[in-house]
Write a protein that holds these residues in place. Structure first.
Motif, mmCIF file in Angstrom:
data_model
loop_
_atom_site.group_PDB
_atom_site.id
_atom_site.type_symbol
_atom_site.label_atom_id
_atom_site.label_comp_id
_atom_site.label_asym_id
_atom_site.label_seq_id
_atom_site.Cartn_x
_atom_site.Cartn_y
_atom_site.Cartn_z
ATOM 1 N N GLN A 20 -17.826 38.785 14.821
ATOM 2 C CA GLN A 20 -19.235 38.460 14.721
ATOM 3 C C GLN A 20 -19.955 38.677 16.053
ATOM 4 O OE1 GLN A 20 -20.081 34.369 13.712
ATOM 5 N NE2 GLN A 20 -21.574 35.077 12.241
ATOM 6 N N SER A 21 -19.312 38.363 17.130
ATOM 7 C CA SER A 21 -19.926 38.581 18.435
ATOM 8 C C SER A 21 -18.824 38.827 19.450
ATOM 9 C CB SER A 21 -20.756 37.371 18.854
ATOM 10 O OG SER A 21 -19.930 36.317 19.258
ATOM 11 N N ASP A 67 -29.500 44.202 12.510
ATOM 12 C CA ASP A 67 -29.025 44.596 11.188
ATOM 13 C C ASP A 67 -27.850 45.581 11.281
ATOM 14 O OD1 ASP A 67 -31.001 42.931 10.019
ATOM 15 O OD2 ASP A 67 -32.485 44.513 10.328
ATOM 16 N N ASP A 68 -27.970 46.769 10.650
ATOM 17 C CA ASP A 68 -26.868 47.739 10.669
ATOM 18 C C ASP A 68 -26.502 48.151 12.092
ATOM 19 O OD1 ASP A 68 -26.717 47.677 7.915
ATOM 20 O OD2 ASP A 68 -27.841 49.534 7.622
ATOM 21 N N SER A 71 -24.363 45.560 13.606
ATOM 22 C CA SER A 71 -23.031 45.537 12.996
ATOM 23 C C SER A 71 -22.124 46.559 13.670
ATOM 24 C CB SER A 71 -23.120 45.834 11.500
ATOM 25 O OG SER A 71 -23.779 44.781 10.836
ATOM 26 N N PRO A 74 -22.111 45.341 18.252
ATOM 27 C CA PRO A 74 -22.298 43.893 18.397
ATOM 28 C C PRO A 74 -22.834 43.521 19.778
ATOM 29 C CG PRO A 74 -20.164 44.394 17.430
ATOM 30 C CD PRO A 74 -20.739 45.689 17.895
ATOM 31 N N VAL A 116 -17.965 48.957 17.793
ATOM 32 C CA VAL A 116 -16.873 48.600 16.887
ATOM 33 C C VAL A 116 -15.773 49.647 16.830
ATOM 34 C CG1 VAL A 116 -18.273 47.059 15.468
ATOM 35 C CG2 VAL A 116 -18.066 49.472 14.831
#
Length: 146
Positions: A20-21, A67-68, A71, A74, A116
């Motif tokens: 998440q972060s 948003d995207d 994701s 992050p 990511v």
């Protein structure tokens, strides 16, 4: 069986928090350090050694990545005053409030992010993605690929 369930619950909670972060929002202050490659020289990393990036579409301590975007990239969040390692200028470290109320770490006025697709500490696969994502030098500037 009970220990297995508890272990899975802890592992799932920990994994979710990391996904998440990439900062210390739940676990305290984020920490910044320095890594280096032959191609890029020195650049910022988080406490786990993951490469930190800036987004050239951001402006003056303000994130535009939500948003995207967030994701895939992050934000580096913090739950307190960020700390800096050797070779970094504490005067360049700051924070900015995101629209969701979380606090994102900045360096040299740039909000910081991880990528990511970087799988291991020191990976720099986000360098120059879309011509707008760059690793951050200890001087707080985008490191341009050669």
């Amino acid at each position: 069986m009970k220990q297995l369930l508890v272990g899975l619950l802890v592992l799932t909670s920990t994994s979710f928090g990391l996904a998440q972060s990439s900062g210390g929002a739940a676990g305290g202050p984020a920490a910044l350090g320095v890594s280096q490659t032959d191609d890029l020289g020195e650049f910022l990393v988080d406490a786990e050694g993951m490469t930190l990036y800036l987004f050239t579409n951001d402006t003056d301590n303000t994130s535009t990545c939500y948003d995207d975007c967030a994701s895939a990239w992050p934000p580096l969040l913090t739950g307190g005053e960020p700390t800096v390692g050797e070779g970094l200028d504490a005067a360049l470290v700051g924070t900015t409030e995101r629209t969701d109320g979380t606090t994102q770490v900045t360096y040299g006025g740039w909000p910081l992010y991880t990528w990511v697709q970087d799988e291991a500490p020191g990976d720099t696969t986000g360098q120059d993605v879309g011509g707008v994502w760059y690793v951050v030098s200890p001087a707080g500037e985008a490191v341009q690929s050669e």
